[in-house]
Design a protein around this motif. Sequence first.
Motif, short mmCIF file in Angstrom:
data_model
loop_
_atom_site.label_atom_id
_atom_site.label_comp_id
_atom_site.label_asym_id
_atom_site.label_seq_id
_atom_site.Cartn_x
_atom_site.Cartn_y
_atom_site.Cartn_z
N SER A 163 -65.83 -34.33 84.95
CA SER A 163 -65.37 -33.41 83.91
C SER A 163 -64.08 -32.71 84.31
O SER A 163 -63.17 -32.53 83.50
CB SER A 163 -66.43 -32.34 83.62
OG SER A 163 -67.68 -32.92 83.54
N LEU A 164 -64.03 -32.33 85.58
CA LEU A 164 -62.84 -31.64 86.06
C LEU A 164 -61.61 -32.53 85.87
O LEU A 164 -60.60 -32.12 85.31
CB LEU A 164 -63.03 -31.28 87.54
CG LEU A 164 -62.18 -30.11 88.02
CD1 LEU A 164 -62.65 -28.83 87.34
CD2 LEU A 164 -62.26 -29.99 89.53
N ILE A 203 -58.43 -31.96 83.38
CA ILE A 203 -57.06 -31.97 83.88
C ILE A 203 -56.24 -33.05 83.17
O ILE A 203 -55.16 -32.81 82.65
CB ILE A 203 -57.04 -32.22 85.41
CG1 ILE A 203 -57.70 -31.04 86.13
CG2 ILE A 203 -55.63 -32.45 85.90
CD1 ILE A 203 -57.96 -31.29 87.59
N SER A 204 -56.85 -34.22 83.12
CA SER A 204 -56.16 -35.36 82.54
C SER A 204 -55.83 -35.12 81.07
O SER A 204 -54.69 -35.29 80.64
CB SER A 204 -57.05 -36.60 82.70
OG SER A 204 -56.34 -37.75 82.42
N GLY A 205 -56.84 -34.70 80.33
CA GLY A 205 -56.65 -34.50 78.90
C GLY A 205 -55.68 -33.36 78.61
O GLY A 205 -54.91 -33.40 77.66
N PHE A 206 -55.72 -32.38 79.46
CA PHE A 206 -54.92 -31.20 79.18
C PHE A 206 -53.46 -31.36 79.58
O PHE A 206 -52.56 -30.92 78.86
CB PHE A 206 -55.52 -30.00 79.93
CG PHE A 206 -55.16 -28.70 79.27
CD1 PHE A 206 -55.69 -28.38 78.03
CD2 PHE A 206 -54.29 -27.82 79.88
CE1 PHE A 206 -55.36 -27.20 77.40
CE2 PHE A 206 -53.95 -26.64 79.25
CZ PHE A 206 -54.49 -26.32 78.01
N THR A 207 -53.23 -32.04 80.71
CA THR A 207 -51.85 -32.20 81.15
C THR A 207 -51.16 -33.37 80.45
O THR A 207 -49.98 -33.29 80.13
CB THR A 207 -51.75 -32.42 82.67
OG1 THR A 207 -52.90 -33.17 83.07
CG2 THR A 207 -51.65 -31.14 83.42
N GLY A 208 -51.88 -34.45 80.26
CA GLY A 208 -51.27 -35.62 79.63
C GLY A 208 -50.24 -36.27 80.53
O GLY A 208 -50.23 -36.05 81.74
N GLY A 209 -49.39 -37.10 79.95
CA GLY A 209 -48.29 -37.71 80.70
C GLY A 209 -48.75 -38.78 81.68
O GLY A 209 -49.77 -39.42 81.49
N VAL A 210 -47.94 -38.93 82.74
CA VAL A 210 -48.18 -40.01 83.71
C VAL A 210 -49.53 -39.82 84.40
O VAL A 210 -50.29 -40.77 84.60
CB VAL A 210 -47.06 -40.03 84.78
CG1 VAL A 210 -47.27 -41.21 85.72
CG2 VAL A 210 -45.71 -40.10 84.11
N LEU A 211 -49.82 -38.56 84.78
CA LEU A 211 -51.08 -38.28 85.46
C LEU A 211 -52.25 -38.74 84.60
O LEU A 211 -53.18 -39.42 85.08
CB LEU A 211 -51.19 -36.78 85.73
CG LEU A 211 -52.47 -36.36 86.44
CD1 LEU A 211 -52.39 -36.69 87.92
CD2 LEU A 211 -52.78 -34.90 86.21
N ASP A 212 -52.20 -38.38 83.34
CA ASP A 212 -53.27 -38.75 82.41
C ASP A 212 -53.42 -40.26 82.35
O ASP A 212 -54.52 -40.80 82.44
CB ASP A 212 -52.96 -38.19 81.03
CG ASP A 212 -54.03 -38.58 80.02
OD1 ASP A 212 -55.22 -38.59 80.42
OD2 ASP A 212 -53.69 -38.87 78.86
N ARG A 213 -52.30 -40.94 82.24
CA ARG A 213 -52.35 -42.38 82.07
C ARG A 213 -52.91 -43.07 83.32
O ARG A 213 -53.76 -43.94 83.25
CB ARG A 213 -50.96 -42.95 81.73
CG ARG A 213 -50.92 -43.42 80.27
CD ARG A 213 -49.55 -43.80 79.86
NE ARG A 213 -48.69 -42.62 79.81
CZ ARG A 213 -47.36 -42.67 79.92
NH1 ARG A 213 -46.77 -43.82 80.11
NH2 ARG A 213 -46.64 -41.56 79.82
N VAL A 227 -51.19 -17.53 74.26
CA VAL A 227 -52.33 -17.46 75.17
C VAL A 227 -52.10 -18.44 76.33
O VAL A 227 -51.58 -19.53 76.11
CB VAL A 227 -53.63 -17.83 74.42
CG1 VAL A 227 -54.83 -17.69 75.35
CG2 VAL A 227 -53.79 -16.94 73.20
N SER A 228 -52.50 -18.03 77.54
CA SER A 228 -52.22 -18.89 78.71
C SER A 228 -53.10 -20.15 78.69
O SER A 228 -54.16 -20.16 78.07
CB SER A 228 -52.49 -18.12 80.00
OG SER A 228 -53.88 -18.08 80.22
N SER A 229 -52.63 -21.15 79.40
CA SER A 229 -53.34 -22.44 79.43
C SER A 229 -54.76 -22.29 79.95
O SER A 229 -55.71 -22.84 79.39
CB SER A 229 -52.60 -23.43 80.33
OG SER A 229 -51.30 -23.59 79.87
N THR A 230 -54.91 -21.57 81.06
CA THR A 230 -56.23 -21.38 81.65
C THR A 230 -57.18 -20.79 80.62
O THR A 230 -58.32 -21.22 80.48
CB THR A 230 -56.12 -20.36 82.81
OG1 THR A 230 -54.79 -20.37 83.30
CG2 THR A 230 -57.10 -20.71 83.90
N ARG A 231 -56.68 -19.82 79.93
CA ARG A 231 -57.51 -19.13 78.96
C ARG A 231 -57.94 -20.10 77.86
O ARG A 231 -59.09 -20.10 77.42
CB ARG A 231 -56.70 -17.98 78.36
CG ARG A 231 -57.54 -16.80 78.01
CD ARG A 231 -56.67 -15.74 77.35
NE ARG A 231 -57.48 -14.95 76.44
CZ ARG A 231 -58.29 -13.97 76.87
NH1 ARG A 231 -58.38 -13.71 78.15
NH2 ARG A 231 -59.02 -13.29 76.01
#
Lengths: 516, 339, 301
Positions: C114-115, C119-129, C198-202
């Motif tokens: 889940s973690l 992270i993957s879904g929220f950041t997107g981009g190369v990391l996500d892929r 609103v901040s990302s964490t929130r």
Amino acid sequence: MRKILGIVLLVMVAFGIATFAAQAPLIIGTTDRVTELSFANSYDFWSWHVLRNTTGALTKLDPQTLEIVGDLAKSWDISSDGLVYTFHLRPNLTFWDGAPCGAAAVKWSLDRTIRLDGPNGGVGLIKPYIKQIDVVDPVTVKITLNMPDAVFLLRISSQIGASLIYSPKTTPADTFAKGVYAGTGPYKLLEYVPDQYVKYEAYAGYYGPAPKTKLVIEKMYSDASALRAAIEAGDIDVAFRSLNPQDILSMEKEKNLVLKVYTPSPGIRYMLFNVSKAPFNNQFVRQAITYAVDRNQICQQVFSGINTPIYTMVPNVDPPFFGAFPSFPKRDLAKAKELLNEVGYNAANPLVINLWYTPKHYGSTEADAATVIKGSLEETGVIKVTLQSMEWGAYTTAMGKGRMGMFLLGWYPDYLEPSNYLAPWTTESPKSLGTYFNEDPNYEAYKEILEVATSTVNTTKRAKLYKAIQILSVQDVPWIPLWAINVQMAVATLPNVHGATVDISMDIHIAQIYKE
Amino acid sequence: MGGISRYILQRLLLTIPMLFILITLVFIVMRMMPGGPAEAMLGGRNVSLEQLAKVRHEYGLDRPLGVQYLSYMDDILHGNFKNSVLTGRPVLTELFTRFPATLELAFWGMLFALIFGFGTGIIASTQADRPIDHTIRVFHIGSFAMPLFWLGLMLQIIFAVKLGWLPVASRISGRMAFSFQSVTGFYLIDALLSGNGAIIADVAKHLILPSITLGFAQAGFLGRITRASMLEVLDADYITTARAKGVKERIVIFSHALHNALIPIVTVFGLQFAILMGGAILTETVFSWPGVAQFLVRSIDARDFHSIQGSIVFIAIFISVINLIVDVLYSVIDPRVRY
Amino acid sequence: MVRAFIRGLDWIVRQFTHGRHALHHQTILKIGLVIVSLFILVTVLANWSWTSGWFLPYNPVYYRSAPRLQGPSLQHPMGTDQLQRDVFSRVLAGGKAPIIVAFGAMALSMLVGSLLGWISGFTGGVLDRSLSLTMDAIYSFPSMILAIVLIAMLHPGLAPMIFSVGFVYIPTYFRVTRAKVLQVRETTYIEAARAVGVSSTRIVLRHIAPNTVNAIMAVSSFNLADAILTVAALSFLGFGLPAPAPDWGFDIQNGQGFLQSGFWWLITFPGLMIIILALGFGLVGEGISDLVNPKRKRKKT
């Protein structure tokens, strides 16, 4: 594209099986496996079995008298200092590829085996002893040793895969044979498909008595249940190595099968201590365990009464195991408790130890055996045992690093002589497997006795020295002998099959098996 | 046509990095082995430390991890799977001689699953909410929970040991094996080619219990999906129309409904095949089936790391190819996925 | 205890075979929960107290007064094994490894999966892929084989088993979480929240996390059922706990050596326990996913 073609070809070759519809072959079933058919790079039971049935060595073990007799050599002379062996070969020996088997071939194959010395092979059993091999004349070979060796004729016999002789014409000179070789018979290797079968045909040019069955097939089964099912269905004529203990017990009662267990077995199981590791560095602790362990219970429960308890490391067969002396005590819980009390252990302050075993290497019964040992030690009320297990690879590594204090091991002899049971772990402890006993105060005594013994040719004298070691070891307890592996001496055959006897080499001789 | 080939190319390009990741993973996992492969290989022998070092060197285990990884990748790219430590034969040869056995088992297992799954699924959906539907559903859910090895052993006890109707294990009877020539490695095909009735019967008998064992869980799963998608389709307007037009119920079900219900089933097929391979490891163990999965288990027991590595990579490639084929097939059946 | 258990089973069968409305999904959930909690209770009691003897009829590990390899009888309702132990006692205590490992593996894979998914879904981009591709690769590989290879590379024990079984389920949680995150991220109220500053964490904690929890719940019960079977398979293949711990998979493997001699009870009873427990988890999963996802509910015709 070439690669694909190659693969296709490989598959075709692997499955292109010649058929033998004309003659009904003798079929032997086993759960054992051939790992690699290489003289210089294999060291396991069935690989050696195949090699041994297809070629000879200078000497061999007579299955009836259990004495060393000539094989390719008809006689030999030993120099007075015990360093030079001169072998006189039988005349007109040939390999199945047509090449003559004379002194040159003997020198060539032994030199080759020693030179290649594969990492998975058993060449170490002969290599350190042989200094030089010379061709005296076409039928005479001279072997010069590095040191006198009382068991050299055994070492150079067909019992040892590395001592076998093979044809210079067919066998590759610089790479492992891997099934490409020619031998002197009694059988010719026709085909070997890994994990499936080995096919033999009698070699007409064999010097000895002709094999009783022309075609023999050995079929590999993946487990003991399948092996039993096969012999019960009449699918195979002989079932050998290894049936389940319980299956042996219930097959003994079956009328349409003949089942025999050829005891005693030279294969033994024992418990080993790392005598340099607390609490096992205390010899009273080791002695107490000797008294507490219940061998009968193990043999009855785990092995359905097929395996039998042993009280010395040396199998009780004479010859070749002269001087077996069952010196270890029978079970005595009171004595065990007393010994432990003396060194400060009692019900309130029990001896807490681990017992290690490896779950598959010695068969699926291992966990049960460990469980019964745990139970029998805990019956003293003064010992608490935790069982620990490790896969074989990790097990041997842990052994080498001395991580385990008390653990189960087994021993199959390399050659049939008491020193092959008494020297390992006492005076012959390889560095990579742990040198526990070297630190023991009595180490020097063992070393001296065994050194004298192994260079003494007179067997009566040698027997006395081995007996001394067996008596000493009850005090020092470097190991505890537990049971003889009779299960692997069991053969089941159909009623019309004869000659499938297991001898002291733990093997059957396929040339002697025949069907009515 | 352009669409399809572009799609295939796309999928192919996606398969390559996935394979790369899997193969890397295999490398990492293999290096986790305690004690190291060299010790495992020599295990229990009277060997010196020098000999151990020799073996390490021989198998390149004394080089830095990075170098080992590069040469490992290089070997795989060149189709070099090295030799089995245990048997000394090329791992690829070992795998190819066993692959037909696994494929044959997987085929019959899948066929059993399809027939049994479709059958029960269709019956359940047409008998929705009747007792027979409930019975089938209990079976579907229960088949999930059935340990495959246990099912295999129970079938052996009942049909082989107690009743004696079918053989306990292996692919063919010992005596038959030598009067019959296997050309393709698929025994049933070979048996049919030989035209010998006794051999055909023998091989078929040996296939029954392993196929049922392997296909059982899949049958339950397929049955569930079939039932669900059939229920959905049976409610659709065009079915109602067809019924209203007086089309026979059997034709409605088998021609109209089943055709459309197939689409979601094909989607899961690729994944199911992966699960089937996992099941094969247990089925082959229970039935002494000389296939790839059994080879893997034996290699693990013997710590034959070249064979373990080779088998996993082989399975990974096989699964990727199956997935690719399923995806392409799916795109043919349902062109929407291409975009 | 046994009677209650049998009543429970009886009840399940009744629920499935009688009447139209018996299959109401709340009931399925309840049946599943009853089975699972009963098993946990029995396992805990059995493992806690096998020496004191008030719960288990006989010592499941070491006992030498019973006959050897005897079929079911009044004293030993499930027979005895080759070490003269009572199979019934072993079967009652044998759930320890499967239950601990199943829950442990679920916790591990849920946490990690889940973690990474978040992270993957929220950041997107190369990391996500690249993360998605890695997870897809692992997911496509037969999980049973992966688990076996992993455990074979480690020492036997509970922790390595948890790691091996947990590892193969990570992609499942990753996919579920990532999909949910992407879905929620697109919704307007997240856009609005972001627009307001609103901040990302929130955003993750307040809006995305709660939305993914439901989906994960359903997946995890199915995983538990699957994990029970995987653990049993590992033990069956000899990668389970060291002897003499009672363990269903191990006991079945042991029974295999006695199969030809006809000692069926050594195999049958431990297997039934695995089935019922896995079924229990499966039913819980079924129930939860119907609660979470009402669309899955069958239309009444």
